[in-house]
Every structure is written in C-alpha cells, then in structure tokens.
Design a protein around this motif. Structure first.
Motif, PDB file in Angstrom:
ATOM      1  N   LYS A  12      47.171  52.669 -40.523  1.00 28.33           N
ATOM      2  CA  LYS A  12      48.210  52.249 -39.086  1.00 28.33           C
ATOM      3  C   LYS A  12      48.375  53.051 -37.852  1.00 28.33           C
ATOM      4  O   LYS A  12      48.141  54.064 -38.230  1.00 28.33           O
ATOM      5  CB  LYS A  12      49.363  52.041 -40.525  1.00 28.33           C
ATOM      6  CG  LYS A  12      49.430  50.889 -40.723  1.00 28.33           C
ATOM      7  CD  LYS A  12      50.994  50.732 -41.307  1.00 28.33           C
ATOM      8  CE  LYS A  12      51.367  49.674 -42.873  1.00 28.33           C
ATOM      9  NZ  LYS A  12      52.585  49.343 -42.206  1.00 28.33           N
ATOM     10  N   THR A  13      48.763  52.036 -37.055  1.00 24.32           N
ATOM     11  CA  THR A  13      48.470  53.217 -35.691  1.00 24.32           C
ATOM     12  C   THR A  13      49.687  54.188 -35.594  1.00 24.32           C
ATOM     13  O   THR A  13      50.420  54.358 -36.645  1.00 24.32           O
ATOM     14  CB  THR A  13      48.917  52.275 -34.729  1.00 24.32           C
ATOM     15  OG1 THR A  13      50.122  51.517 -34.373  1.00 24.32           O
ATOM     16  CG2 THR A  13      47.716  51.338 -34.456  1.00 24.32           C
ATOM     17  N   PRO A  15      52.450  55.302 -34.830  1.00 26.55           N
ATOM     18  CA  PRO A  15      54.418  54.616 -34.795  1.00 26.55           C
ATOM     19  C   PRO A  15      54.391  53.823 -35.853  1.00 26.55           C
ATOM     20  O   PRO A  15      55.211  53.053 -36.063  1.00 26.55           O
ATOM     21  CB  PRO A  15      54.488  53.785 -33.191  1.00 26.55           C
ATOM     22  CG  PRO A  15      52.891  54.007 -32.727  1.00 26.55           C
ATOM     23  CD  PRO A  15      51.787  54.441 -33.403  1.00 26.55           C
ATOM     24  N   GLY A  16      53.232  53.181 -36.034  1.00 27.85           N
ATOM     25  CA  GLY A  16      53.626  52.619 -37.182  1.00 27.85           C
ATOM     26  C   GLY A  16      54.099  51.093 -37.209  1.00 27.85           C
ATOM     27  O   GLY A  16      53.632  49.976 -38.309  1.00 27.85           O
ATOM     28  N   SER A  17      53.014  50.115 -35.844  1.00 27.58           N
ATOM     29  CA  SER A  17      53.811  49.283 -35.257  1.00 27.58           C
ATOM     30  C   SER A  17      52.414  47.565 -35.369  1.00 27.58           C
ATOM     31  O   SER A  17      52.498  46.839 -35.998  1.00 27.58           O
ATOM     32  CB  SER A  17      53.755  49.667 -33.690  1.00 27.58           C
ATOM     33  OG  SER A  17      52.900  49.724 -33.234  1.00 27.58           O
ATOM     34  N   SER A  18      50.885  48.967 -35.608  1.00 27.34           N
ATOM     35  CA  SER A  18      49.824  47.844 -35.390  1.00 27.34           C
ATOM     36  C   SER A  18      49.064  48.295 -37.000  1.00 27.34           C
ATOM     37  O   SER A  18      48.882  49.692 -37.169  1.00 27.34           O
ATOM     38  CB  SER A  18      49.423  47.190 -35.277  1.00 27.34           C
ATOM     39  OG  SER A  18      50.126  47.107 -33.717  1.00 27.34           O
ATOM     40  N   GLU A  19      48.573  47.384 -37.815  1.00 23.76           N
ATOM     41  CA  GLU A  19      47.437  47.937 -38.645  1.00 23.76           C
ATOM     42  C   GLU A  19      46.005  47.368 -38.802  1.00 23.76           C
ATOM     43  O   GLU A  19      46.034  46.480 -37.668  1.00 23.76           O
ATOM     44  CB  GLU A  19      47.747  46.912 -40.114  1.00 23.76           C
ATOM     45  CG  GLU A  19      46.858  47.645 -41.734  1.00 23.76           C
ATOM     46  CD  GLU A  19      47.352  46.967 -42.567  1.00 23.76           C
ATOM     47  OE1 GLU A  19      48.085  47.103 -43.629  1.00 23.76           O
ATOM     48  OE2 GLU A  19      46.872  45.617 -43.267  1.00 23.76           O
ATOM     49  N   HIS A 122      55.041  60.483 -36.632  1.00 19.28           N
ATOM     50  CA  HIS A 122      54.925  59.020 -36.416  1.00 19.28           C
ATOM     51  C   HIS A 122      56.161  58.646 -36.577  1.00 19.28           C
ATOM     52  O   HIS A 122      56.573  58.039 -36.120  1.00 19.28           O
ATOM     53  CB  HIS A 122      54.893  58.633 -38.075  1.00 19.28           C
ATOM     54  CG  HIS A 122      53.484  58.864 -38.423  1.00 19.28           C
ATOM     55  ND1 HIS A 122      52.440  58.233 -38.855  1.00 19.28           N
ATOM     56  CD2 HIS A 122      52.871  59.248 -39.450  1.00 19.28           C
ATOM     57  CE1 HIS A 122      51.457  58.745 -39.182  1.00 19.28           C
ATOM     58  NE2 HIS A 122      51.934  59.298 -39.882  1.00 19.28           N
ATOM     59  N   ASN A 123      56.838  58.855 -34.865  1.00 20.96           N
ATOM     60  CA  ASN A 123      57.560  58.652 -34.282  1.00 20.96           C
ATOM     61  C   ASN A 123      56.835  57.449 -32.968  1.00 20.96           C
ATOM     62  O   ASN A 123      55.974  56.819 -32.919  1.00 20.96           O
ATOM     63  CB  ASN A 123      57.837  59.856 -33.073  1.00 20.96           C
ATOM     64  CG  ASN A 123      57.899  60.736 -33.668  1.00 20.96           C
ATOM     65  OD1 ASN A 123      58.775  60.526 -35.216  1.00 20.96           O
ATOM     66  ND2 ASN A 123      57.477  61.907 -33.515  1.00 20.96           N
ATOM     67  N   ALA A 124      58.275  56.715 -32.860  1.00 19.17           N
ATOM     68  CA  ALA A 124      58.039  55.369 -31.486  1.00 19.17           C
ATOM     69  C   ALA A 124      57.078  55.741 -31.030  1.00 19.17           C
ATOM     70  O   ALA A 124      56.330  54.785 -29.994  1.00 19.17           O
ATOM     71  CB  ALA A 124      58.912  55.112 -30.959  1.00 19.17           C
ATOM     72  N   ARG A 125      56.941  56.808 -29.851  1.00 17.39           N
ATOM     73  CA  ARG A 125      56.196  57.365 -28.779  1.00 17.39           C
ATOM     74  C   ARG A 125      56.167  58.750 -28.895  1.00 17.39           C
ATOM     75  O   ARG A 125      56.311  59.908 -29.430  1.00 17.39           O
ATOM     76  CB  ARG A 125      56.858  57.251 -27.049  1.00 17.39           C
ATOM     77  CG  ARG A 125      57.817  55.513 -27.002  1.00 17.39           C
ATOM     78  CD  ARG A 125      58.185  55.338 -25.313  1.00 17.39           C
ATOM     79  NE  ARG A 125      57.478  55.841 -25.159  1.00 17.39           N
ATOM     80  CZ  ARG A 125      57.228  55.400 -23.725  1.00 17.39           C
ATOM     81  NH1 ARG A 125      57.829  54.483 -23.040  1.00 17.39           N
ATOM     82  NH2 ARG A 125      56.237  56.047 -23.031  1.00 17.39           N
TER      83      ARG A 125
END
Length: 132
Positions: A12-13, A15-19, A122-125
């Motif tokens: 996962k990226t 930020p955890g937004s995309s695999e 693993h923050n949003a930004r």
C-alpha cells in the motif's frame, strides 16, 4: 517465495490510499523491480533498495519522501529527489521507463518497509522514512 511474478509483494502507498504489486525480474540482464499500479507498470533498477538503505543509514535521521511524477520537479532533500539525482550511485534515475520514472518516493519506501529495512510513516501527507 515472495517478490516473484507468481507471488508478488502486495503493498500500500504510504498514506494507505492505494494498493499495488511489486516483484523482482530480469530485463536486459539487469535485475529490476516491476511495480504494477492499476494498469500502469513502472520499472525501477533493483539496486535502489540497497543504495537507498545505505544513503538513509548515512543520513541517520528521518527523510521526507517527496513523491512526484517524472515531469514535476521534486522537493529538494527528499527520497524522490535522491532517486533521480546525478549524485546518487547510478548517477540519475532509478526509474527505467521514460515517462514513468517518477514516483520513486511513493512506491519504493513501502517495499523497503516490507523488507524490514526502514521505518515508514503512514500519514495522509508528508510522510518520512529512516533506516533501521
């Protein structure tokens, strides 16, 4: 064995937004990392893992990822900037596919975390990483 075409790493990226998936392969006699994000396939020189780990150990502290597309100038003193710098061990881009050489700071750090070489935020930004 993980990291093969038949058994890729599922990552996962930061930020955890995309695999996405990644595996090692050989192309033109060179070991590469094949990164598949949706229908997009990126290639990175596999030596980037060891080179980046050594740079982070020497750096000794957290470093911003600074992910950016190939055509966008990365922020200075980031993983992305180092991944395309003339001063890194390969003297330029670790990304191998023209037009898709960027995003080094997005896709390589989670693999290094999976391999237990780094700590990764693993923050949003504005995520950072450092060598273990």
């Amino acid at each position: 064995m993980k990291g093969t075409k038949e058994n890729p790493w599922i990552l996962k990226t930061p930020p955890g937004s995309s695999e996405y998936q990644m595996y090692k392969d050989i192309k033109d006699g060179r070991e590469i990392l094949v990164c598949t994000v949706g229908s997009t396939v990126l290639h990175y020189d596999a030596r980037c893992i060891e080179d980046l780990h050594q740079m982070l150990k020497a750096h000794g502290d957290w470093m911003l990822l600074g992910s950016a597309d190939e055509k966008k100038e990365p922020k200075p003193d980031t993983i992305e900037a180092w991944g395309r710098s003339e001063n890194n061990p390969v003297g330029g881009w670790y990304g191998l596919r023209k037009g898709l050489r960027g995003r080094f700071g997005m896709y390589i750090p989670p693999l290094m975390e999976e391999l237990e070489l780094v700590e990764l935020e693993h923050n949003a930004r504005n995520n950072r990483m450092k060598a273990i």
